[in-house]
Write a protein that holds these residues in place. Structure first.
Motif, PDB file in Angstrom:
ATOM      1  N   GLN A   2       0.827  -1.199   0.000  1.00  0.00           N
ATOM      2  CA  GLN A   2       0.000   0.000   0.000  1.00  0.00           C
ATOM      3  C   GLN A   2       0.860   1.247   0.000  1.00  0.00           C
ATOM      4  OE1 GLN A   2      -2.497  -0.119   3.382  1.00  0.00           O
ATOM      5  NE2 GLN A   2      -3.553  -1.982   2.806  1.00  0.00           N
ATOM      6  N   PRO A   3       0.378   2.325  -0.661  1.00  0.00           N
ATOM      7  CA  PRO A   3       1.077   3.603  -0.569  1.00  0.00           C
ATOM      8  C   PRO A   3       1.122   4.074   0.876  1.00  0.00           C
ATOM      9  CG  PRO A   3      -0.562   3.639  -2.323  1.00  0.00           C
ATOM     10  CD  PRO A   3      -0.767   2.380  -1.555  1.00  0.00           C
ATOM     11  N   ALA A   4       2.176   4.817   1.234  1.00  0.00           N
ATOM     12  CA  ALA A   4       2.339   5.259   2.616  1.00  0.00           C
ATOM     13  C   ALA A   4       1.178   6.104   3.089  1.00  0.00           C
ATOM     14  CB  ALA A   4       3.649   6.057   2.760  1.00  0.00           C
ATOM     15  N   ALA A   5       0.689   6.989   2.202  1.00  0.00           N
ATOM     16  CA  ALA A   5      -0.439   7.854   2.580  1.00  0.00           C
ATOM     17  C   ALA A   5      -1.666   7.036   2.891  1.00  0.00           C
ATOM     18  CB  ALA A   5      -0.727   8.855   1.464  1.00  0.00           C
ATOM     19  N   ALA A   6      -1.881   5.992   2.080  1.00  0.00           N
ATOM     20  CA  ALA A   6      -3.044   5.151   2.307  1.00  0.00           C
ATOM     21  C   ALA A   6      -2.910   4.394   3.610  1.00  0.00           C
ATOM     22  CB  ALA A   6      -3.199   4.168   1.148  1.00  0.00           C
ATOM     23  N   GLN A   7      -1.661   3.946   3.953  1.00  0.00           N
ATOM     24  CA  GLN A   7      -1.456   3.247   5.210  1.00  0.00           C
ATOM     25  C   GLN A   7      -1.750   4.158   6.388  1.00  0.00           C
ATOM     26  OE1 GLN A   7       2.591   1.909   4.773  1.00  0.00           O
ATOM     27  NE2 GLN A   7       1.966  -0.095   4.070  1.00  0.00           N
ATOM     28  N   ARG A   8      -1.307   5.421   6.294  1.00  0.00           N
ATOM     29  CA  ARG A   8      -1.553   6.351   7.395  1.00  0.00           C
ATOM     30  C   ARG A   8      -3.044   6.608   7.562  1.00  0.00           C
ATOM     31  NH1 ARG A   8       2.929   8.935   5.108  1.00  0.00           N
ATOM     32  NH2 ARG A   8       1.620  10.477   4.057  1.00  0.00           N
ATOM     33  N   GLU A   9      -3.750   6.772   6.428  1.00  0.00           N
ATOM     34  CA  GLU A   9      -5.196   7.013   6.505  1.00  0.00           C
ATOM     35  C   GLU A   9      -5.903   5.801   7.076  1.00  0.00           C
ATOM     36  OE1 GLU A   9      -8.900   8.570   3.718  1.00  0.00           O
ATOM     37  OE2 GLU A   9      -6.912   8.209   2.841  1.00  0.00           O
ATOM     38  N   HIS A  10      -5.444   4.610   6.686  1.00  0.00           N
ATOM     39  CA  HIS A  10      -6.074   3.393   7.169  1.00  0.00           C
ATOM     40  C   HIS A  10      -5.846   3.202   8.660  1.00  0.00           C
ATOM     41  CE1 HIS A  10      -7.720  -0.545   7.313  1.00  0.00           C
ATOM     42  NE2 HIS A  10      -6.554  -1.169   7.441  1.00  0.00           N
ATOM     43  N   SER A  11      -4.742   3.731   9.149  1.00  0.00           N
ATOM     44  CA  SER A  11      -4.430   3.530  10.565  1.00  0.00           C
ATOM     45  C   SER A  11      -5.344   4.338  11.473  1.00  0.00           C
ATOM     46  CB  SER A  11      -2.966   3.914  10.831  1.00  0.00           C
ATOM     47  OG  SER A  11      -2.774   5.303  10.607  1.00  0.00           O
ATOM     48  N   VAL A  12      -5.967   5.404  10.928  1.00  0.00           N
ATOM     49  CA  VAL A  12      -6.901   6.205  11.722  1.00  0.00           C
ATOM     50  C   VAL A  12      -8.170   6.436  10.924  1.00  0.00           C
ATOM     51  CG1 VAL A  12      -5.267   7.360  13.250  1.00  0.00           C
ATOM     52  CG2 VAL A  12      -5.604   8.244  10.946  1.00  0.00           C
ATOM     53  N   PRO A  13      -8.953   5.369  10.641  1.00  0.00           N
ATOM     54  CA  PRO A  13     -10.093   5.489   9.736  1.00  0.00           C
ATOM     55  C   PRO A  13     -11.189   6.389  10.239  1.00  0.00           C
ATOM     56  CG  PRO A  13     -10.104   3.374  10.864  1.00  0.00           C
ATOM     57  CD  PRO A  13      -8.817   4.010  11.181  1.00  0.00           C
ATOM     58  N   THR A  16     -11.117  12.906  12.351  1.00  0.00           N
ATOM     59  CA  THR A  16     -12.095  13.949  12.072  1.00  0.00           C
ATOM     60  C   THR A  16     -11.952  14.501  10.665  1.00  0.00           C
ATOM     61  OG1 THR A  16     -10.584  15.557  13.069  1.00  0.00           O
ATOM     62  CG2 THR A  16     -12.293  14.610  14.496  1.00  0.00           C
ATOM     63  N   SER A  17     -10.787  14.354  10.042  1.00  0.00           N
ATOM     64  CA  SER A  17     -10.609  14.838   8.676  1.00  0.00           C
ATOM     65  C   SER A  17     -11.231  13.857   7.694  1.00  0.00           C
ATOM     66  CB  SER A  17      -9.123  15.015   8.366  1.00  0.00           C
ATOM     67  OG  SER A  17      -8.445  13.782   8.456  1.00  0.00           O
ATOM     68  N   HIS A  18     -11.582  14.370   6.531  1.00  0.00           N
ATOM     69  CA  HIS A  18     -12.203  13.538   5.503  1.00  0.00           C
ATOM     70  C   HIS A  18     -11.213  13.324   4.362  1.00  0.00           C
ATOM     71  CE1 HIS A  18     -16.358  13.409   7.050  1.00  0.00           C
ATOM     72  NE2 HIS A  18     -16.083  14.610   7.531  1.00  0.00           N
ATOM     73  N   PRO A  19     -11.339  12.211   3.629  1.00  0.00           N
ATOM     74  CA  PRO A  19     -10.438  11.957   2.495  1.00  0.00           C
ATOM     75  C   PRO A  19     -10.605  13.014   1.409  1.00  0.00           C
ATOM     76  CG  PRO A  19     -12.245  10.368   2.533  1.00  0.00           C
ATOM     77  CD  PRO A  19     -12.299  11.108   3.833  1.00  0.00           C
ATOM     78  N   LYS A  20      -9.499  13.275   0.687  1.00  0.00           N
ATOM     79  CA  LYS A  20      -9.530  14.284  -0.367  1.00  0.00           C
ATOM     80  C   LYS A  20     -10.506  13.915  -1.481  1.00  0.00           C
ATOM     81  CE  LYS A  20      -4.807  15.912   0.429  1.00  0.00           C
ATOM     82  NZ  LYS A  20      -3.438  16.051  -0.150  1.00  0.00           N
ATOM     83  N   GLY A  21     -10.739  12.610  -1.650  1.00  0.00           N
ATOM     84  CA  GLY A  21     -11.679  12.188  -2.672  1.00  0.00           C
ATOM     85  C   GLY A  21     -13.073  12.745  -2.461  1.00  0.00           C
ATOM     86  N   LYS A 213      -9.698  11.715 -10.680  1.00  0.00           N
ATOM     87  CA  LYS A 213     -10.265  10.420 -10.276  1.00  0.00           C
ATOM     88  C   LYS A 213      -9.201   9.416  -9.821  1.00  0.00           C
ATOM     89  CE  LYS A 213     -10.685   8.203 -14.864  1.00  0.00           C
ATOM     90  NZ  LYS A 213      -9.723   9.046 -15.579  1.00  0.00           N
ATOM     91  N   THR A 214      -8.090   9.332 -10.510  1.00  0.00           N
ATOM     92  CA  THR A 214      -7.052   8.362 -10.142  1.00  0.00           C
ATOM     93  C   THR A 214      -6.269   8.820  -8.916  1.00  0.00           C
ATOM     94  OG1 THR A 214      -6.840   7.711 -12.462  1.00  0.00           O
ATOM     95  CG2 THR A 214      -5.052   7.082 -10.987  1.00  0.00           C
ATOM     96  N   ARG A 215      -6.092  10.117  -8.769  1.00  0.00           N
ATOM     97  CA  ARG A 215      -5.316  10.648  -7.647  1.00  0.00           C
ATOM     98  C   ARG A 215      -6.009  10.460  -6.311  1.00  0.00           C
ATOM     99  NH1 ARG A 215      -4.628  14.213 -11.886  1.00  0.00           N
ATOM    100  NH2 ARG A 215      -2.481  14.881 -12.368  1.00  0.00           N
ATOM    101  N   TYR A 216      -7.317  10.649  -6.268  1.00  0.00           N
ATOM    102  CA  TYR A 216      -7.980  10.822  -4.979  1.00  0.00           C
ATOM    103  C   TYR A 216      -9.083   9.802  -4.654  1.00  0.00           C
ATOM    104  CZ  TYR A 216      -5.667  15.345  -5.433  1.00  0.00           C
ATOM    105  OH  TYR A 216      -4.740  16.327  -5.600  1.00  0.00           O
ATOM    106  N   LEU A 217      -9.567   9.054  -5.618  1.00  0.00           N
ATOM    107  CA  LEU A 217     -10.702   8.174  -5.344  1.00  0.00           C
ATOM    108  C   LEU A 217     -10.206   6.773  -4.994  1.00  0.00           C
ATOM    109  CD1 LEU A 217     -13.207   9.342  -8.117  1.00  0.00           C
ATOM    110  CD2 LEU A 217     -13.063  10.055  -5.717  1.00  0.00           C
ATOM    111  N   HIS A 218      -9.959   6.554  -3.705  1.00  0.00           N
ATOM    112  CA  HIS A 218      -9.503   5.252  -3.227  1.00  0.00           C
ATOM    113  C   HIS A 218     -10.045   4.991  -1.826  1.00  0.00           C
ATOM    114  CE1 HIS A 218      -6.586   7.420  -0.722  1.00  0.00           C
ATOM    115  NE2 HIS A 218      -6.226   8.095  -1.810  1.00  0.00           N
ATOM    116  N   THR A 219     -10.036   3.744  -1.428  1.00  0.00           N
ATOM    117  CA  THR A 219     -10.496   3.343  -0.101  1.00  0.00           C
ATOM    118  C   THR A 219      -9.458   3.734   0.946  1.00  0.00           C
ATOM    119  OG1 THR A 219      -9.441   1.176  -0.182  1.00  0.00           O
ATOM    120  CG2 THR A 219     -11.643   1.366  -1.166  1.00  0.00           C
ATOM    121  N   PRO A 220      -9.800   3.626   2.248  1.00  0.00           N
ATOM    122  CA  PRO A 220      -8.791   3.879   3.285  1.00  0.00           C
ATOM    123  C   PRO A 220      -7.563   2.984   3.148  1.00  0.00           C
ATOM    124  CG  PRO A 220     -10.973   3.858   4.249  1.00  0.00           C
ATOM    125  CD  PRO A 220     -11.137   3.415   2.826  1.00  0.00           C
ATOM    126  N   GLU A 221      -7.727   1.810   2.516  1.00  0.00           N
ATOM    127  CA  GLU A 221      -6.597   0.902   2.320  1.00  0.00           C
ATOM    128  C   GLU A 221      -5.777   1.238   1.072  1.00  0.00           C
ATOM    129  OE1 GLU A 221      -9.631  -0.622   4.834  1.00  0.00           O
ATOM    130  OE2 GLU A 221      -9.779  -0.160   2.697  1.00  0.00           O
TER     131      GLU A 221
END
Length: 520
Positions: A2-13, A16-21, A213-221
């Motif tokens: 997984q990309p590092a950013a995605a791992q960090r987001e997944h670690s705190v699902p 209070t912040s929302h995904p950029k997507g 769409k490719t940059r920002y639309l992904h799951t927490p994982e």
């Protein structure tokens, strides 16, 4: 890996912040709603003042169009689930709607003395047909993608849909403002500039989605969402089918407006077919079925809300145009501009409502979704009750203060925030993954039925200039505006009471679904 950013987001699902997507979808939907609501704001006025349709016919024509707008997501949702995925559907829908707006611009530009030339009518049907088909691919897919950005247990979903809903109304606000000022000028030839502005907005939204769409639309994982389903076939076949679907949409709209009721039977058939497709699936668990039943039941009550709410671009615009004092600081405001109050109140109120639901959720005091939606219906009834006071015993030709319409839109907007974003979130949370887009389309099917009913109800608007007998609804004679608005007070209030009465049972069914394993 997984990309590092995605791992960090997944670690705190549940941060209070929302995904950029979410903000990419927010912006895309904002431009699309600029296009749709901007055009809708002036459509009935264009039909009556430029195309010279009478109010009753224009109301039913408008109702048929908006009904099909919400019916075609059944087709778009099915194709997205089985063949295209969300992304391809959104891009195709955006392109079709942009083409539809430019076609309406051509229809409104085809003037001799007035836009009653046969070519104008042909372009009108073609443009609306493109809008109907494009919306079917766009609307259910972008709504369902919002929930895909979060984990199944993420408590931010209601807040996310409320933020997303603010984008809808921000687009509505800007679109309505622009089209009212450049199109509703008192000169019929200026309606074309409204359609041109809406076409440009739709192009901007589509291009922006393609860029991000490719940059920002992904799951927490970190997995991409909305892509073409695995082992999907028939993609090219669906593209080849588009002209046929367009011809069918235009034909249905023409038959329903000019010949005989066509859309109402289609709505009934759609309910039966969609229910059979879903409930015949043997892989659904008992908890899945309970969740789906909640979606169907709540959708039934939603019909009563939107049938009354969608008087805004029809009968309420007739009222603002003919019997309301629109002067402010010496300037007469365009009648269509008052529809903008809804977008203004929603944009202002959405962050507050999101904070309220979040705060109540932290304290364990947040009401269940059905209770929130019952509150929305009650506020809708209250808005029309205010109007009843405003028009009681008012004689034809006497101008009514704009205060009453402003108050109506305020109550309706807060009611909308209690019902619509909550309903979108409810569908996303309760729908099994394999039917996510199709069940989102069920939500819009309720809107289709409501808009068709709204057009019929608007055709009962008591026209003081008409020599025809007073309209009659189920034996109730609508002699004046008070009688007309009272219909919506009663229908919305009764629906609110009934939904509140069964909300406890619905909440238990939802809880059973939320604590059960999702269907494969």
């Amino acid at each position: 890996m997984q990309p590092a950013a995605a791992q960090r987001e997944h670690s705190v699902p549940d941060s209070t912040s929302h995904p950029k997507g979410l903000y990419l979808l927010f912006a895309t939907e904002m431009w699309e709603r600029f296009s749709y609501y901007g055009m809708r704001a002036v459509l009935v006025l264009f039909l009556t003042k430029a195309m010279l349709m009478d109010k009753a016919f224009a109301s039913k024509f408008y109702g048929g169009y908006t009904s099909l707008i919400y019916l075609t997501p059944l087709i778009g949702g099915f194709i997205a689930d089985r063949y295209w995925g969300n992304r391809r559907s959104i891009l195709t829908g955006g392109a079709l709607m942009a083409l539809g707006q430019f076609t309406l611009f051509a229809a409104a530009s085809n003037y001799g003395a007035e836009a009653t030339h046969p070519l104008s009518h042909q372009l009108l049907y073609l443009g609306l047909g493109l809008m109907i088909l494009g919306n079917g691919f766009f609307k259910p897919n972008i709504s369902s993608m919002v929930g895909s950005l979060y984990s199944a247990t993420d408590k931010r979903k209601d807040a996310a849909y409320t933020i997303f809903y603010m984008g809808i109304n921000l687009g509505s606000f800007f679109g309505n403002t622009v089209t009212s000022l450049v199109g509703d000028t008192g000169r019929s030839e200026d309606f074309r500039w409204a359609f041109l502005a809406c076409g440009i907005a739709m192009v901007l939204g589509t291009v922006f989605f393609q860029w991000g769409k490719t940059r920002y639309l992904h799951t927490p994982e970190g997995e991409q969402v909305g892509e073409t389903p695995v082992n999907s076939g028939g993609i090219k076949g669906v593209f080849a089918l588009l002209p046929v679907l367009l011809a069918v949409m235009i034909g249905i709209l023409w038959l329903d407006s000019a010949k005989f009721a066509t859309i109402a039977p289609l709505l009934g058939v759609a309910v039966v077919v969609i229910a059979f497709m879903i409930f015949s699936d043997k892989s659904l668990s008992g908890a899945d079925i309970q969740g789906i039943l909640v979606i169907f039941i709540v959708s039934f009550f939603v019909v009563f809300f939107w049938a009354a709410f969608e008087q805004a671009p029809a009968s309420l615009t007739f009222f603002a145009d003919e019997q309301m004092d629109r002067h402010l600081f010496g300037y007469e405001l365009p009648a269509s501009l008052f529809q903008n109050l809804n977008g203004f109140f929603v944009v202002a109120g959405a962050p507050v409502m999101a904070l309220i639901w979040t705060a109540l959720g932290r304290r364990g005091a947040e009401p269940p979704s059905p209770v929130k939606m019952a509150m929305g219906l009650a506020l809708l009834a209250l808005g029309y009750l205010v109007m009843c006071f405003g028009v009681h015993n008012v004689q034809p030709g006497v101008k009514v203060s704009m205060f009453f319409l402003v108050a109506l839109y305020f109550f309706h907007s807060i009611g909308e925030l209690c019902l619509s974003p909550i309903g979108l979130s409810l569908v996303n949370k309760l729908a099994p993954a394999k039917f996510s887009s199709l069940l989102m389309a069920v939500w819009f099917l309720a809107n289709a039925a409501a808009n068709y009913l709204a057009g019929y109800m608007s055709s009962l608007y008591p026209d003081p200039k008409s020599t025809k007998p007073a309209p009659v609804l189920l034996g109730y004679h609508i002699e004046n505006l008070y009688d007309f608005f009272l219909v919506f007070v009663v229908s919305a209030a009764v629906a609110a009471v009934l939904l509140f009465a069964i909300s406890g049972k619905l909440a238990k069914m939802m809880d059973a679904r939320n604590h059960a394993p999702a269907a494969a």
